[in-house]
Design a protein around this motif. Structure first.
Motif, PDB file in Angstrom:
ATOM      1  N   VAL A 201       0.854  -1.186   0.000  1.00 51.55           N
ATOM      2  CA  VAL A 201       0.000   0.000   0.000  1.00 51.55           C
ATOM      3  C   VAL A 201       0.891   1.237   0.000  1.00 51.55           C
ATOM      4  N   LEU A 209      -4.360   5.817   8.201  1.00 53.49           N
ATOM      5  CA  LEU A 209      -5.297   4.794   7.744  1.00 53.49           C
ATOM      6  C   LEU A 209      -5.160   3.533   8.580  1.00 53.49           C
ATOM      7  N   VAL A 211      -5.410  -0.420   7.557  1.00 49.44           N
ATOM      8  CA  VAL A 211      -5.553  -1.408   6.493  1.00 49.44           C
ATOM      9  C   VAL A 211      -5.789  -2.752   7.161  1.00 49.44           C
ATOM     10  N   PHE A 257      -9.911  -0.689   3.713  1.00 50.56           N
ATOM     11  CA  PHE A 257      -9.184   0.567   3.917  1.00 50.56           C
ATOM     12  C   PHE A 257     -10.101   1.539   4.657  1.00 50.56           C
TER      13      PHE A 257
END
Length: 758
Positions: A201, A209, A211, A257
């Protein structure tokens, strides 16, 4: 089937309309037929509720609901409820998302939710290429919109097929994510998939974020509050990677996500050991563009080739090195020395005050003055071996227990923020998340064993001598070999779950090896007055304790306290070295000179100028390193533990360099065996240092920030640069130890009364 569906809708609408009422007006429910991919503006208030009914869809892709509005009172939002046959999803527009700051809430007026396909099991198990084929699936949706606002508000909604939901290997995908618009996709393992795949990513901004990798069953946890309760997850801001094993997620997995409303989870404020930088609250219209791809990891053959190949290479290296050592022991410089079959015993008479004063006032000291107790020297030497072994045993057991527990917690919770792996080169095996970084420490263990065999052979060939050469005792060398083995074990333990809280596991026996080297060099010319194992390991224990305090609370006060304490220690050791252990007697002699001659040049002029210059240079170097340490603290360049280790290693280099230079000054030569080992060792150190400095992780920052340093594998598609550091630094230490062991072979037949003390 369709008749029953609409009949159910009619009953639900009728029951809702008849049972709900406001204070003055009855609630009006307005059903409406809606089309997919159609943007529908809906105007409603507290008396009107809309129900959008969508026809059944045979699409194999799931659908995403987008809902957005402008200028709606956040305290009276529009409530959206989407009903499917097996699940219900609800949220509000604007969507209220709490930040980590107390009573701080962000409102997002642009929202979207992906509706998990009701037939995911049939699609993933019976449809290898995600085509319709003979598979028949259907989806149905009923969307209800309501609000408590007395005034009319308008919200736009769209239900659209997510055509990029199923992703494939070796393709880069771009998606946009915000705190109110999470995204997830599905990947299915096929026959060409390796046993593990790596998800990479990348992002160009610092939006924090989460993930997550979750199994391929509905529902999918894709909100900030619940994303951590399923599967494997990690925080990411610019770079991230997750390795997924096929055996854990067969036949496939959801890749989720979720953008966070602030940077708390990616900032130093969330660290167990925080630094000064704090989190920042983001603007509520923040979005981030991500790029991700899924790639095959290495095969089982590559696992075996790298693992077995490195083990064989290390064994071959050890056998060849041991053969060379055996030849040197029998036919090298040391073989020219005469051997004596004599009984060694100590002179038990203690030194008188007159002898001590003569030592203090002597300008040229020789080894025979400090080699009157060969049996005691031998016992002291082997005390280092017993102490090293005992400490290693009691230190290693709780370390192993703790890091294995860490790994189990990671496996059970899926929280990959607990450990600072290089996720771009982390190959799982045997329940370990990062097997290659554990296995690459095999060099320390095997080479440490080979070094012990080298010491055994040398001890068998080179006997203890009484009056010639440097007193030969091997306990310290055995201790070095054991320390090298334990360093490999503890480094492997650290790399099971590297983090801020267990960094000392990786460095504790580096302290031990550094101190053993310095003690051995001092013992060569001062065998009788060398520090005992009890004193030495007490100092090492204090150093490790100070490192722990500095890591847990690396404030300016701790740094200043350490600098002051270390400065005092330097001065005391300098006096002890200059006065060859007789500090009190030396102070008395200085006082006598001062009383008789006053404060003049003769009084303060050192008797042993060479020794004084060496001590002075060492002090300047140490105080310079302390100044550098204070500078790097003020600029947040490194941590206290690393600085303390660098301080010890720097002193080790100073001691080795000083000893070598003083040999040359006193017209002693460096024998060719030691020269060979020294040059080869230096080559290994330089090469290893290049790989060490190019770090792939950094535990002094957050896990998300550390991932920005992650790098791919560079050797055998299995080892990264830090693994190469392990593999190269082990022989570097091996050759360093051999350099020290052969360093004084040139004077092995020289009378001790002619060997200078320095």
């Amino acid at each position: 089937m369709e008749v029953f569906f609409y009949f159910g809708v009619f009953l639900w609408v009728s029951s809702t309309a008849s049972s709900l009422a406001l204070t003055e007006n009855s609630l009006t429910v307005v059903p409406r037929q809606a089309n997919y991919s159609e943007v529908i503006p809906v105007t409603l208030n507290a008396t009107i509720e809309y129900v959008l009914v969508y026809q059944q869809s045979p699409a194999i892709n799931p659908y995403t609901v987008r809902a957005w509005c402008e200028n709606i009172n956040p305290n009276l939002p529009v409530q959206i409820v989407v009903r499917q046959a097996k699940q219900v999803t609800s949220w509000t527009v604007p969507e209220m998302i709490e930040t980590t700051k107390t009573k701080h809430i962000l409102y997002f007026y642009n929202t979207s939710k992906t509706m998990c396909h009701e037939s995911m099991d049939e699609i993933t198990h019976n449809n290898p290429d995600f085509s319709m084929g003979p598979l028949t699936v259907s989806q149905s949706f009923i969307m209800a919109l309501s609000t408590s606002s007395p005034d009319n508000v308008t919200v736009n909604v769209e239900l659209k097929e997510d055509e990029d939901f199923y992703v494939f290997r070796d393709i880069k995908y771009n998606i946009t994510v915000s705190p109110s618009q999470s995204r997830y996709v599905y990947y299915k393992f096929d026959n060409s998939s390796a046993d593990t795949v790596v998800i990479e990513v990348d992002s160009d901004d610092d939006v924090c974020l989460t993930v997550s990798v979750q199994d391929g069953r509905c529902p999918v946890l894709d909100s900030n509050k619940d994303v951590k309760y399923e599967g494997v997850f990690q925080t990411v801001n610019r770079k991230g990677a997750i390795t997924v094993a096929k055996r854990h997620y067969s036949p496939g997995f959801f890749l989720v996500f979720v953008a966070k409303p602030d940077n708390y989870d990616c900032s130093q404020e969330s660290n167990v050991i925080p630094l000064s930088r704090l989190s920042s609250i983001m603007d509520n219209n923040i979005t981030t563009l991500l790029t991700f791809s899924i790639k095959n990891s290495i095969s089982l053959y590559e696992y075996a080739y790298a693992s077995i190949g490195i083990a064989i290479a290390v064994v071959i290296f050890g056998v060849v090195s041991l053969a060379v050592i055996i030849v040197f022991n029998r036919y090298g410089t040391i073989s020219k020395a005469r051997t004596y079959d004599i009984k060694i015993q100590d002179y038990i008479e203690p030194k008188t005050d007159e002898e001590i004063n003569r030592i203090i006032l002597s300008k040229d000291l020789t080894v025979d003055v400090f080699a009157k107790y060969p049996r005691r020297i031998k016992q002291r030497s082997f005390n280092y071996l017993s102490h090293t072994t005992s400490i290693a045993l009691f230190y290693s057991i709780p370390v192993i227990q703790l890091v294995v527990t860490y790994q189990r917690v990671v496996n059970m919770t899926g929280d990959q923020d607990l450990c600072y792996y290089n996720f771009l080169c982390a190959h799982p095996a045997l329940s370990f998340s990062d097997f290659n970084h554990i296995y690459s420490n095999i060099g320390y263990i095997l080479i440490g064993i080979f070094f012990i065999f080298a010491v055994i052979d040398r001890q068998h060939i080179i006997k203890i001598t009484k009056e010639n050469g440097i007193p030969v005792h091997y306990g310290l060398f055995y201790a070095m070999g054991v320390a090298l083995i334990i360093e490999g074990i503890l480094s492997a333990c650290y790399h099971i779950c590297p983090s801020q809280s267990n960094y000392q596991f990786d460095t504790s026996f580096m302290y031990v090896m550094s101190v053993l080297i310095m003690v051995k060099l001092y013992q060569n010319r001062h065998p009788d007055i060398n520090a005992t194992a009890y004193t030495t390991f007490s100092v090492v224990g204090i150093a490790i304790f100070i490192a722990m305090i500095g890591i847990l609370d690396g404030t300016l006060f701790i740094w200043v306290l350490f600098i002051v304490s270390y400065s005092i220690l330097i001065i005391l050791l300098s006096l002890k070295i200059y006065y060859v252990n007789y500090v009190v007697s030396g102070a008395k002699q200085f006082y006598i000179f001062y009383k008789n001659q006053g404060l003049c040049i003769e009084t303060v002029s050192p008797l042993r100028k060479g020794r004084f210059v060496a001590v002075l240079v060492t002090n300047v170097a140490n105080f310079s390193m302390l100044g550098i340490g204070l500078y790097i603290y003020l600029n947040n360049i490194t941590d206290f533990g690393t600085f303390l280790l660098a301080l010890l290693l720097g002193n080790t280099v100073i001691h080795i360099s000083f000893y070598t230079i003083m040999k040359l000054i006193h017209k002693e030569r460096i024998c060719y065996e030691s020269l060979i080992f020294g040059v080869v060792g230096m080559a290994f150190w330089i090469t290893a240092g290049i790989f060490f400095l190019d770090a792939a992780t950094l535990w002094t920052v957050t896990p998300a920030e550390s991932r920005q340093w992650n790098q791919g594998c560079i050797f055998l598609n299995f080892f990264d640069k830090h693994d190469v550091w392990h593999l190269l630094s082990a022989p570097a230490l091996f050759f360093t130890f051999l350099y020290l062991m052969y360093l004084d072979d040139d004077i092995s037949d020289k009378p001790q009364k002619k060997i200078s003390v320095f």
